[in-house]
Scaffold this motif. Structure first.
Motif, mmCIF file in Angstrom:
data_model
loop_
_atom_site.group_PDB
_atom_site.id
_atom_site.type_symbol
_atom_site.label_atom_id
_atom_site.label_comp_id
_atom_site.label_asym_id
_atom_site.label_seq_id
_atom_site.Cartn_x
_atom_site.Cartn_y
_atom_site.Cartn_z
ATOM 1 N N UNK A 126 6.621 31.680 18.402
ATOM 2 C CA UNK A 126 6.134 30.328 18.110
ATOM 3 C C UNK A 126 7.170 29.423 17.487
ATOM 4 N N UNK A 127 6.835 28.169 17.267
ATOM 5 C CA UNK A 127 7.620 27.085 16.687
ATOM 6 C C UNK A 127 8.861 27.461 15.906
ATOM 7 N N UNK A 128 8.892 27.032 14.680
ATOM 8 C CA UNK A 128 10.073 27.232 13.837
ATOM 9 C C UNK A 128 9.986 28.549 13.084
ATOM 10 N N UNK A 129 11.139 29.124 12.884
ATOM 11 C CA UNK A 129 11.169 30.322 12.055
ATOM 12 C C UNK A 129 11.102 29.892 10.595
ATOM 13 N N UNK A 130 10.853 30.823 9.735
ATOM 14 C CA UNK A 130 10.766 30.512 8.306
ATOM 15 C C UNK A 130 12.081 29.927 7.787
ATOM 16 N N UNK A 131 13.187 30.423 8.286
ATOM 17 C CA UNK A 131 14.480 29.907 7.814
ATOM 18 C C UNK A 131 14.692 28.460 8.254
ATOM 19 N N UNK A 132 14.193 28.100 9.436
ATOM 20 C CA UNK A 132 14.282 26.709 9.885
ATOM 21 C C UNK A 132 13.442 25.799 8.997
ATOM 22 N N UNK A 133 12.242 26.257 8.669
ATOM 23 C CA UNK A 133 11.364 25.466 7.800
ATOM 24 C C UNK A 133 11.990 25.306 6.427
ATOM 25 N N UNK A 134 12.548 26.384 5.893
ATOM 26 C CA UNK A 134 13.205 26.333 4.583
ATOM 27 C C UNK A 134 14.390 25.371 4.613
ATOM 28 N N UNK A 135 15.161 25.418 5.677
ATOM 29 C CA UNK A 135 16.318 24.538 5.816
ATOM 30 C C UNK A 135 15.877 23.070 5.864
ATOM 31 N N UNK A 136 14.800 22.803 6.601
ATOM 32 C CA UNK A 136 14.280 21.436 6.687
ATOM 33 C C UNK A 136 13.767 20.963 5.330
ATOM 34 N N UNK A 137 13.085 21.840 4.607
ATOM 35 C CA UNK A 137 12.567 21.494 3.279
ATOM 36 C C UNK A 137 13.719 21.200 2.320
ATOM 37 N N UNK A 138 14.782 21.984 2.394
ATOM 38 C CA UNK A 138 15.941 21.753 1.529
ATOM 39 C C UNK A 138 16.622 20.428 1.870
ATOM 40 N N UNK A 139 16.702 20.105 3.145
ATOM 41 C CA UNK A 139 17.298 18.833 3.560
ATOM 42 C C UNK A 139 16.448 17.668 3.068
ATOM 43 N N UNK A 140 15.117 17.797 3.173
ATOM 44 C CA UNK A 140 14.228 16.745 2.690
ATOM 45 C C UNK A 140 14.357 16.594 1.179
ATOM 46 N N UNK A 141 14.458 17.707 0.477
ATOM 47 C CA UNK A 141 14.612 17.661 -0.978
ATOM 48 C C UNK A 141 15.905 16.938 -1.349
ATOM 49 N N UNK A 142 16.981 17.206 -0.635
ATOM 50 C CA UNK A 142 18.254 16.541 -0.900
ATOM 51 C C UNK A 142 18.141 15.042 -0.641
ATOM 52 N N UNK A 143 17.475 14.667 0.441
ATOM 53 C CA UNK A 143 17.288 13.247 0.748
ATOM 54 C C UNK A 143 16.457 12.570 -0.339
ATOM 55 N N UNK A 144 15.447 13.258 -0.833
ATOM 56 C CA UNK A 144 14.601 12.692 -1.880
ATOM 57 C C UNK A 144 15.399 12.481 -3.164
ATOM 58 N N UNK A 145 16.280 13.418 -3.493
ATOM 59 C CA UNK A 145 17.134 13.266 -4.671
ATOM 60 C C UNK A 145 18.066 12.065 -4.512
ATOM 61 N N UNK A 146 18.577 11.880 -3.303
ATOM 62 C CA UNK A 146 19.455 10.743 -3.035
ATOM 63 C C UNK A 146 18.697 9.421 -3.170
ATOM 64 N N UNK A 147 17.462 9.383 -2.688
ATOM 65 C CA UNK A 147 16.643 8.176 -2.812
ATOM 66 C C UNK A 147 16.366 7.893 -4.277
ATOM 67 N N UNK A 148 15.994 8.928 -5.045
ATOM 68 C CA UNK A 148 15.727 8.748 -6.471
ATOM 69 C C UNK A 148 16.952 8.186 -7.183
ATOM 70 N N UNK A 149 18.112 8.691 -6.850
ATOM 71 C CA UNK A 149 19.346 8.202 -7.468
ATOM 72 C C UNK A 149 19.616 6.748 -7.068
ATOM 73 N N UNK A 150 19.365 6.410 -5.812
ATOM 74 C CA UNK A 150 19.616 5.044 -5.355
ATOM 75 C C UNK A 150 18.659 4.049 -5.998
#
Length: 116
Positions: A11-35
């Motif tokens: 099926x769809x994404x593996x757990x590592x893909x989901x984790x990677x996407x979540x980490x990327x989103x978290x990084x983007x959110x930190x960048x937005x907070x800083x901006x």
């Protein structure tokens, strides 16, 4: 029991893909907070009697009170208090709105409780 056959995807994404996407989103959110620190909103009440500026992280940056309002406050202290409270409240509302708008670009409009 479901078994994965050699070379078959499960099926769809593996757990590592989901984790990677979540980490990327978290990084983007930190960048937005800083901006948001560098973005400001301004609330003016009483026809410019009190002007409050806040940044996107809801820190009050400045409060300006007109000379006339200060003179009037000698006889009506509550009026000045009400004007300052109204201006701060409006600045905080605008800062919330700005943060939500910026964050929705990262979250795709999904409301994440406790984010702000």
């Amino acid at each position: 029991m479901v078994r994965k056959l050699k070379g078959q995807k499960t099926g769809g994404n593996s757990q590592s893909d989901i984790l990677r996407q979540a980490q990327a989103m978290q990084q983007q959110m930190l960048e937005v907070q800083e901006s948001l620190k560098g973005k400001e909103v301004e609330a003016s009440v009483g026809g410019g009697a009190v002007v409050v500026k806040a940044n996107g992280q809801k820190d009050i940056v400045s409060i300006k009170i007109s000379e006339e309002t200060i003179k009037d406050a000698i006889e009506d202290k509550e009026m000045l208090e009400d004007l300052v409270l109204s201006a701060v409240t409006e600045a905080m509302r605008q800062a919330d709105e700005l943060a939500e708008k910026e964050m929705s670009a990262v979250t795709g409009g999904i409301n994440i409780p406790g984010l702000f």
